[in-house]
Design an enzyme around this catalytic site. Sequence first.
Site, mmCIF file in Angstrom:
data_model
loop_
_atom_site.group_PDB
_atom_site.id
_atom_site.type_symbol
_atom_site.label_atom_id
_atom_site.label_comp_id
_atom_site.label_asym_id
_atom_site.label_seq_id
_atom_site.Cartn_x
_atom_site.Cartn_y
_atom_site.Cartn_z
ATOM 1 N N CYS A 13 0.842 -1.191 0.000
ATOM 2 C CA CYS A 13 0.000 0.000 0.000
ATOM 3 C C CYS A 13 0.872 1.233 0.000
ATOM 4 O O CYS A 13 2.075 1.159 0.209
ATOM 5 C CB CYS A 13 -0.921 0.018 1.213
ATOM 6 S SG CYS A 13 -0.028 0.118 2.754
ATOM 7 N N CYS A 16 3.076 1.958 2.846
ATOM 8 C CA CYS A 16 4.363 1.242 2.903
ATOM 9 C C CYS A 16 5.435 2.129 2.278
ATOM 10 O O CYS A 16 6.535 2.277 2.819
ATOM 11 C CB CYS A 16 4.309 -0.064 2.116
ATOM 12 S SG CYS A 16 3.087 -1.232 2.702
ATOM 13 N N ASP A 449 14.246 28.788 -29.165
ATOM 14 C CA ASP A 449 15.562 29.233 -29.590
ATOM 15 C C ASP A 449 15.584 29.115 -31.115
ATOM 16 O O ASP A 449 14.897 28.267 -31.679
ATOM 17 C CB ASP A 449 16.606 28.303 -28.953
ATOM 18 C CG ASP A 449 17.984 28.552 -29.502
ATOM 19 O OD1 ASP A 449 18.405 29.711 -29.486
ATOM 20 O OD2 ASP A 449 18.618 27.594 -29.961
ATOM 21 N N ASP A 650 18.616 23.978 -27.242
ATOM 22 C CA ASP A 650 19.662 22.969 -27.245
ATOM 23 C C ASP A 650 19.974 22.627 -25.788
ATOM 24 O O ASP A 650 20.230 23.522 -24.980
ATOM 25 C CB ASP A 650 20.871 23.609 -27.946
ATOM 26 C CG ASP A 650 22.058 22.705 -27.996
ATOM 27 O OD1 ASP A 650 22.351 22.091 -26.963
ATOM 28 O OD2 ASP A 650 22.676 22.599 -29.061
ATOM 29 N N ASP A 654 21.933 25.867 -24.280
ATOM 30 C CA ASP A 654 20.914 26.732 -23.698
ATOM 31 C C ASP A 654 20.580 26.347 -22.265
ATOM 32 O O ASP A 654 19.531 26.719 -21.750
ATOM 33 C CB ASP A 654 19.623 26.672 -24.541
ATOM 34 C CG ASP A 654 19.823 27.294 -25.906
ATOM 35 O OD1 ASP A 654 20.595 28.265 -25.990
ATOM 36 O OD2 ASP A 654 19.220 26.822 -26.882
#
Lengths: 765, 59
Positions: A13, A16, A449, A650, A654
């Site tokens: 569960c 846990c 970009d 990129d 970037d």
Amino acid sequence: MEHKPFLVEGMHCASCAKNIENFSRALPGVTSAAVNFATQKGAVSFDENITGIEIIAKGITDALGYKITPMAERDPEEESRAYQKEIRQQRNYTIFSWLLAIPIMLGTFREYWIISSFSPAFLANSYVIWLLTTPLMLGPGRQFFIGAYRGLKHGFTDMNLLIATGTGAAYLLGVVNTLFPNIGFGGKEVAFFETAALLTAFLVLGRYLEILTRGKASEAIKKLMGLKVKTARVMRRGSEQEISIEEINVGDLVVVKPGEKFPVDGVIRKGYTAVDESMITGESLPVEKKQNDAVIGATINITGLIWFEATKIGKDTMLAQIIQFIEDAQLAKPKIQKLADKVSGNFILVIHILALLVFLFWFFVGYSAFFTPGAKFLLSSIALSAVPGSVFAVLLSITVLIISCPCAVGLATPSAIAAGTAKGAQYGILIRGGDALERASKVDTVVLDKTGTLTKGKPALTNILNVGSLDADQILQIAASAEKGSEHPLGAAMVKAALKKSLVLDPISHLQAIPGHGIEAVLDRGKKIYLGNRQLMNAQKIILSASVEKKMQKLEGEGKTAMILAVNGTVEGLIAVADTLKENSLTAVLALQKMGFKLLMLTGDNQRTAQAIAGQIGIQNVLAEVLPANKALEIKKLQQQGSVVAMVGDGINDAPALTQADVGIAIGSGSDIAKEAGQIILVKEDLRDIINALDLSKKTMRKIRENLFWAFIYNALGVPLAAGVLFPWFKFLVSPELAALFMAFSSVSVTLNTLLLRRYKFRYL
Amino acid sequence: MKKNSRNLVISLATAVLFSFLFIFVANNKQGVATFDISLGTAWVFLLSLIVALSLAQRN
């Protein structure tokens, strides 16, 4: 700081998972811990000078009883065998439970309807029912008692305790009523054995269904792991040798025949082929590969015999990195999960308090105030009129305990995240977990970009204009001959275009590069060439006519770099080179605009080139001449204006802007996934995947919300019903057995709802 | 283990306290049979023990 993933066995569960997280975080040296109940995996970050993964694993096993296997030591086949064994065990438990539960029901309900016509009389004997119930409790039902005992022994409480309390109490009431029918608990008429038996049978069925559906959550990773190649043919000491994949070294020359998989990542040294990369990138069409092209391990060599040099092996291969990426992603929780975690973390306490209050209310007030002899449980044989108030109150209390198990709440988020990230990975869209999904679903502004994202990033020849006596091919042939040895990207674009047209390049006897201006060259045929910009022509006193100047300005206005070719002092032509748009840039931009995203192009290029590209694809907002370091600042400005920004760029160059953005989308990452800064990584260089990624994020978050809604609404409606809120008016109650059935199906319904994500179709494939 | 044992002792004490409180209130209520009180006490003891254990575990 080390970060190590691990497998967990024995979780049943969400609490846990919470227990393991809390315990791990309290260990010395551990800085963070995350456990996903749906995938049965976890990860810890720790200071390697203080502790180690083995110490942490042993600590968890000793203290909480779960088996922890560090991921590095796992054997996928062993993992699969263990999972299959668990499925088999729960299936056998389910069959065994129902083989006993059915005769128990027939015996208990013998008085009803037509059951007496085929149910033998001895089945109604309470000793026979006791005899049938006991193996059910000791066999399939044992797991709940063992789990509860183990938890209590280690000082924690979980779902097993709820079930053990409920089934144990029903069974004990049955024993007391059978052995001492006159004690006052309702006697043999209401033995309660069938309550204990059906509770167990439904709960075991629920656990079986849950394991079956939970397995689907980690299926994608298993599929990816299954792509791994076991052996490879490597050139060693001049001959081909078949070796296991673990023995391949970087630099080995590996031979791959048509139809075989590339065992590791590398670069083709000999051969030409088409490669099926669909399993890694999602690209459905085969990709042509020649010498010096990179190949990805696990992709299929379709046509040619290939010799390639291994460049990445083991955990550095793209496949291994993708698997690692998804496993980490499935552990990253979205904020919305915190609410579910709070519920899961407190439910044992809250439910037991609730059960206690329900008992006290019905014991002291409810029974005497509202009980009438006609009252009954839905779908139960228990004659409520025969039981005293104390038993009635205990039964309602048991029902509350059983119905309120929030397994569904625990499964709602992790199962959807597992399904969403896996779906993306299938098509080369890697999403870094729940947090990234949540943020991506809220994006309203997409910043793109320019170079390398919207455009190919490599200049290509776009125009050849003849202004003298030479035709276009001759102009290109001369220019390319002069640029043959040049490493300048503009020169390379011309040479590439000439070779594509199969033009034969002349040898050169003299070449001089004039930085910032162009080149001067002498061809073997004696032609003196100047190729470059206006400054070069001015310096050489070559006069540009008004019409040439006009054509130059037109090309430059389109964002292109125009070069003048002069042969023996006469201007012969203009050659324009430009960075061109990627194939799907226009489609992607149009679709993003249609979906209502605000678009913005960000570039370090000059305003004119930027405007030209933006104009071609219809982006209105352009930020040009932005230095790489300032890109992040521009993103920050947008965020300060209230925008939720996705930056597409990129992954390595970037990185600051991608990190600053709410969601960084790194595109065309190549094979260095681990180095990427983005929260979403697009393996393919296809801009349309931005739409796919944002759409998938929205769908996954919707699925999480749906799941949480259904899980909570189930508990919100189920608990008051079980507590008998409607009883004073309608005189019926939810029986503990029915509560068990509801509970089993609540988690199954949540998982099934999640599985519908597998049927999600991307807009662009 | 020390912490677990301490938690268990505190939780048991709390459960016993609650059970006595239950017996006291039930005894003072008219028409409640002895077996009702026995069963109720057992149930209150069990549930309050689990609640106390859960609370102790959180600290």
